[in-house]
Design an enzyme around this catalytic site. Structure first.
Site, PDB file in Angstrom:
ATOM      1  N   ARG A 291      42.394  36.678  37.830  1.00 43.59           N
ATOM      2  CA  ARG A 291      43.344  37.369  36.958  1.00 43.59           C
ATOM      3  C   ARG A 291      44.728  36.763  37.161  1.00 43.59           C
ATOM      4  NH1 ARG A 291      39.381  38.774  34.822  1.00 43.59           N
ATOM      5  NH2 ARG A 291      38.713  40.888  34.216  1.00 43.59           N
TER       6      ARG A 291
ATOM      7  N   GLU B 236      47.553  37.827  27.943  1.00 36.62           N
ATOM      8  CA  GLU B 236      46.596  37.015  27.192  1.00 36.62           C
ATOM      9  C   GLU B 236      46.459  37.567  25.777  1.00 36.62           C
ATOM     10  OE1 GLU B 236      42.886  36.709  29.284  1.00 36.62           O
ATOM     11  OE2 GLU B 236      43.788  35.784  31.045  1.00 36.62           O
TER      12      GLU B 236
ATOM     13  N   HIS C 188      40.789  31.560  29.258  1.00 34.04           N
ATOM     14  CA  HIS C 188      39.923  32.548  29.913  1.00 34.04           C
ATOM     15  C   HIS C 188      38.456  32.309  29.553  1.00 34.04           C
ATOM     16  CE1 HIS C 188      40.055  36.872  31.708  1.00 34.04           C
ATOM     17  NE2 HIS C 188      38.927  36.277  32.042  1.00 34.04           N
TER      18      HIS C 188
END
Length: 309
Positions: free
Chosen positions: A223, A252, A271
């Site tokens: 993260r 994000e 991601h």
């Protein structure tokens, strides 16, 4: 009996398909189209609306559609039922291969070779043999353990750090602050596998990043909030950190005007280090529902922040 499904903001259709295939006798209700809240026995969700779980009086378990649990911890209230992380072996393999790729990228100087190739230069660069190349894996949960073991199996020298003492074959196991400092001081590459919670927010701050050996590289696949971005950017600009492969970010999608996009020693990916596959993930969900139906415990159970003593 039914399954509440909400993979928001992503597509639900493949999950419906595979849940129907693996559990043909259990109907699937795609949120918010739930004809009878009393029929919901299991909730398979990702980013679910705050407080909605309380609407289902016969709910027996929440099956989270991911390994990261920060969305569960953000729920203001949760019913008193088991909460189960999604641990899909295929996702773990993807993340381990992602980490191995970037480790090799840094160890074998591939970015420098790309620069040399642009200038048509046939130059060979020295590099550190894998047996002497130190890779620190910080966080040895299920994913971190798989990453540490994968990299160790490729003959790298792996330093694994966790808060509590662990023993992993082929890994130098460290714990506590002294162990973390030793890992960072010796690491050529640091791979962050820590979950994001109150104890790990900005875990990698200016003090800890100053422990790094000059020119060490960073791989972040857990993260974004585990790193203090200001401290990380400073380290990348002053040379303390050689480069960073960042797959996760505090915000994000990463904003278009963020400095990371412009930094030549930062490699941004969206991601994607461990994509969740509906086919294999639904098999894991079905296995856990079958355990619950048989009176057994699902795996692995997660204790949310609101219920931790």
């Amino acid at each position: 009996m039914g399954i509440l499904l909400n993979n928001a903001p992503y597509d639900n259709d493949p999950w419906v398909h595979y849940l129907n295939q693996y559990l043909p006798d259990i109907p699937v209700f795609v949120y918010p189209d739930v004809p009878d809240v009393k029929a919901v026995k299991y909730a398979a969700t990702w980013d679910h609306p705050a407080g909605d779980f309380e609407r289902y009086p016969n709910l027996r378990a929440i099956l989270h559609l991911g390994a990261g649990m920060d969305l569960i911890d953000a729920q203001p209230t949760l019913p008193d039922v088991p909460i189960v992380r999604l641990v899909d072996p295929e996702v773990g393999l993807d993340m381990a291969q992602f980490a191995l790729y970037w480790t090799l990228h840094f160890q074998r100087n591939f970015e420098q070779y790309r620069t040399l190739a642009r200038d048509s230069r046939w130059d060979r660069l020295d590099y550190i043999n894998s047996k002497r190349y130190n890779v620190a894996v910080v966080g040895l949960g299920l994913i971190g353990t798989q990453i540490a073991q994968t990299i160790a199996s490729n003959r790298f020298k792996v330093l694994g750090w966790s808060r509590r003492s662990q023993i992993l074959e082929g890994v130098t196991n460290l714990n506590g602050e002294d162990g973390l400092k030793r890992a960072l001081e010796h690491a050529d590459v640091v791979i962050n596998c820590l979950p994001l919670n109150d104890n790990t927010h900005h875990f990698f701050d200016s003090e800890k990043l100053a422990w790094l050996k000059q020119g060490a590289n960073i791989i972040n696949i857990s993260r974004g909030g585990v790193f203090d971005d200001t401290a990380l950017i400073d380290g990348l600009n002053n040379g303390r950190i050689g480069a960073a492969a960042l797959d996760v970010f505090a915000v994000e999608p990463l904003p278009e005007d963020h400095v990371y996009w412009q930094m030549p020693n930062v490699f941004v990916t969206p991601h994607m280090s461990g994509a969740t596959y509906a086919r294999s993930a639904c098999r894991t969900l079905a296995d856990n529902i079958e355990r619950l139906e048989a009176g057994e415990d699902p795996f692995p159970i997660y204790i949310p922040k609101s219920k931790q003593s």
